[in-house]
Design a protein around this motif. Structure first.
Motif, PDB file in Angstrom:
ATOM      1  N   GLY A  68       0.781  -1.238   0.000  1.00  0.00           N
ATOM      2  CA  GLY A  68       0.000   0.000   0.000  1.00  0.00           C
ATOM      3  C   GLY A  68       0.803   1.274   0.000  1.00  0.00           C
ATOM      4  N   VAL A  69       0.079   2.384  -0.030  1.00  0.00           N
ATOM      5  CA  VAL A  69       0.721   3.695  -0.143  1.00  0.00           C
ATOM      6  C   VAL A  69       1.032   4.311   1.220  1.00  0.00           C
ATOM      7  CG1 VAL A  69      -0.252   4.246  -2.396  1.00  0.00           C
ATOM      8  CG2 VAL A  69      -1.567   4.763  -0.342  1.00  0.00           C
ATOM      9  N   TYR A  78      -2.387  -5.668   7.269  1.00  0.00           N
ATOM     10  CA  TYR A  78      -2.415  -5.379   5.838  1.00  0.00           C
ATOM     11  C   TYR A  78      -2.456  -6.653   4.993  1.00  0.00           C
ATOM     12  CZ  TYR A  78      -0.857  -3.634   1.347  1.00  0.00           C
ATOM     13  OH  TYR A  78      -0.776  -3.359   0.012  1.00  0.00           O
ATOM     14  N   TYR A  84      -3.838  -3.883  -1.280  1.00  0.00           N
ATOM     15  CA  TYR A  84      -3.784  -3.310  -2.630  1.00  0.00           C
ATOM     16  C   TYR A  84      -2.826  -2.122  -2.628  1.00  0.00           C
ATOM     17  CZ  TYR A  84      -6.748   0.215  -0.518  1.00  0.00           C
ATOM     18  OH  TYR A  84      -7.225   1.194   0.317  1.00  0.00           O
ATOM     19  N   GLY A  85      -2.288  -1.817  -3.811  1.00  0.00           N
ATOM     20  CA  GLY A  85      -1.348  -0.694  -3.883  1.00  0.00           C
ATOM     21  C   GLY A  85      -1.031  -0.326  -5.312  1.00  0.00           C
ATOM     22  N   ASN A  86      -0.011   0.509  -5.469  1.00  0.00           N
ATOM     23  CA  ASN A  86       0.300   1.071  -6.790  1.00  0.00           C
ATOM     24  C   ASN A  86       0.794   0.036  -7.801  1.00  0.00           C
ATOM     25  OD1 ASN A  86      -0.428   3.606  -5.936  1.00  0.00           O
ATOM     26  ND2 ASN A  86       1.659   4.204  -5.349  1.00  0.00           N
ATOM     27  N   THR A  94      -0.924  -7.894  -2.391  1.00  0.00           N
ATOM     28  CA  THR A  94       0.178  -8.397  -1.561  1.00  0.00           C
ATOM     29  C   THR A  94      -0.014  -9.881  -1.273  1.00  0.00           C
ATOM     30  OG1 THR A  94       0.277  -6.225  -0.518  1.00  0.00           O
ATOM     31  CG2 THR A  94       1.436  -8.015   0.595  1.00  0.00           C
TER      32      THR A  94
END
Ligand SMILES: Cc1cc2nc3c(=O)[nH]c(=O)nc-3n(C[C@H](O)[C@H](O)[C@H](O)COP(=O)(O)OP(=O)(O)OC[C@H]3O[C@@H](n4cnc5c(N)ncnc54)[C@H](O)[C@@H]3O)c2cc1C
Length: 220
Positions: A68-69, A78, A84-86, A94
């Motif tokens: 994540g950001v 997490y 979820y992330g970029n 992940t």
């Protein structure tokens, strides 16, 4: 008992309770062990994403971790939430990149994926009920809707109005199956699907909603 890793839970589930509780704080379990040759990293549940990114960047200028950001989010909450992330479009969530885990269950330490088995490893990567998911995929047509209760509904006593399903109810569950008129001759088939889904869910629905509510609030 509450388990807290980064403490970023949106609803405060890792540090809020209606009843007295203890917190198992994973703060000190924050080792990040990067193995660039294997392209794997062991991450302690209490490690923040920022610490993971920093540790990887210290070992490599080209490797990354699809997460994540927000740098303060903890690995424990997490990863078990999916993550979820970029980098999601290239590497997925992940949990798609989780290859092994060490956990502590009621009997003690479970050292790796092979020992815990695939069913538990599945649950670590999102906490979903595998059985329900498989059933929904197999049955296709029935819908299961969770209408959230709580809030003001939880403040109105069950005996206070002619509608008793108030205090202590977590959700209203709706079992719905639709079919076209042209399928009316198969109506029994569709109704049976709904009944099977209802029967599957029944053990998970308490006869004592207040108890279920308190248990839910106290479950990590
Ligand atoms: C500012 C902010 C930005 C965010 N950005 C993203 C993002 O970009 N991508 C994304 O996917 N999510 C994001 N999230 C959501 C975040 O991933 C979840 O809130 C996550 O559950 C937080 O994990 P935590 O360990 O910090 O929180 P905690 O509050 O410590 O834990 C969250 C939940 O997991 C349980 N838990 C924690 N550790 C363990 C453990 N070791 N064993 C068993 N249960 C455990 C807790 O009891 C609690 O129910 C963000 C959240 C915030 C507040």
């Amino acid at each position: 008992m509450k388990i807290r890793s980064g403490g970023n839970d949106y609803e405060g589930l890792s540090y809020v309770s209606m009843v007295p509780y203890i917190v198992v704080d994973m703060f000190d379990f924050r080792l990040v062990d990067v193995n660039i040759e294997e392209e794997t990293t062991w991450v302690g549940a209490g490690a923040t994403l920022g610490k993971v990114y920093y540790a990887i960047a210290n070992k490599s200028g080209i490797h990354a971790y699809p997460a994540g950001v927000c740098p303060t989010v903890g690995a424990g909450g997490y990863i078990t939430g999916g993550g979820y992330g970029n980098l999601i479009r290239k590497y997925g969530l992940t949990m798609d990149n989780l290859v092994d885990a060490t956990i502590v269950d009621v009997n003690g330490m479970v050292p790796d994926r092979a020992t815990m088995g695939e069913e538990l490893f599945w649950a670590l990567r999102g906490g979903g009920e595998e059985g329900l998911y498989k059933m929904m995929v197999e049955f296709q047509t029935p819908q299961l809707t969770f209408d959230p209760y709580g809030g003001l509904m939880d403040k109105i006593n069950s005996n206070g109005t002619p509608i008793p399903n108030r205090e202590g109810n977590l959700f209203k569950l709706q079992y719905v199956t639709n079919w076209d008129e042209s399928e009316n001759q198969r109506s029994k088939y569709y109704i049976d699907l709904t009944r099977k889904l209802h029967a599957y869910m029944t053990p998970f629905v308490s006869n004592n909603p207040r108890e279920a509510f308190l248990n839910y609030r106290d479950i990590d």
